[in-house]
Design an enzyme around this catalytic site. Structure first.
Site: not given
Ligand code: 5GP
Length: 179
Positions: A68, A105
């Protein structure tokens, strides 16, 4: 003119919370309604651009995170008149690449960038749709450091503040909508 707060509130109203996606207990934030409304999409990119301009940083490259980050990165790069470079999940990019693995995780993920896509000392802003734990953004920072780029900012449309993801990111983080 409309206040920044009103503009952010409008964008917030185009983010949908989807309970139990992709797994039970996860409240997924769906950003697709933003992209489906041209005025809201346009203003999202405009706010990201305004932030970059306010920092005064000269940007050479917008790096977008699969998948995205590929929606928001290219229009921002066009407005900043700079290059767009994709950071992808491992195994999708041809030619010589640089990889970085980061913890999830459960297990780990690997992202990569084309070795010659970013040159040493270029100024890069990284864009994604959302920062949760910050692991993906931190991995992207490591990747760009490996190719000796300067990370001048990490941008997201949404940040889940309660997960404290920005504490894992060494660089300047700016998100439009906070939950
Ligand atoms: P992080 O690595 O910060 O835990 O997760 C962020 C990554 O996972 C981003 O690339 C994002 O696109 C995706 N992601 C995780 N949770 C969500 C969510 O609730 N909505 C969206 N649109 N993307 C998420």
């Amino acid at each position: 003119p409309e206040s920044k707060g009103a503009r952010v509130d409008r964008i917030r109203s185009f983010i949908r919370t989807c309970p139990d996606f992709p797994k039970p207990g996860i409240p997924f934030k769906d950003i697709m309604p933003i992209v489906q409304n041209p005025d809201v999409f346009f203003d999202t990119i405009a706010l990201l651009e305004e932030h970059v301009k306010e920092t005064g940083a000269k940007v050479d490259v917008v790096a977008g995170l699969e998948a995205r980050g590929f929606l928001f990165g290219p229009p921002l790069a066009l407005r900043l008149k700079c290059a767009f470079v994709p950071i992808r999940k491992a195994g999708k990019l041809p030619g010589e690449t640089v990889k970085c693995s980061y913890a999830l995780e459960y297990g780990q993920d690997t992202i990569e960038i084309q070795r010659t896509a970013v040159h040493p000392n270029q100024n890069v802003v990284i864009v994604d749709d959302l920062i949760a734990t910050g692991g993906t953004m931190a991995g992207a920072c490591t990747l760009l450091e490996t190719v000796q780029a300067n990370v001048v900012g990490c941008l997201a449309v949404v940040e889940l503040d309660y997960l404290k993801g920005r504490e894992n990111i060494k660089h300047d983080v700016h998100s439009l909508v906070h939950f």
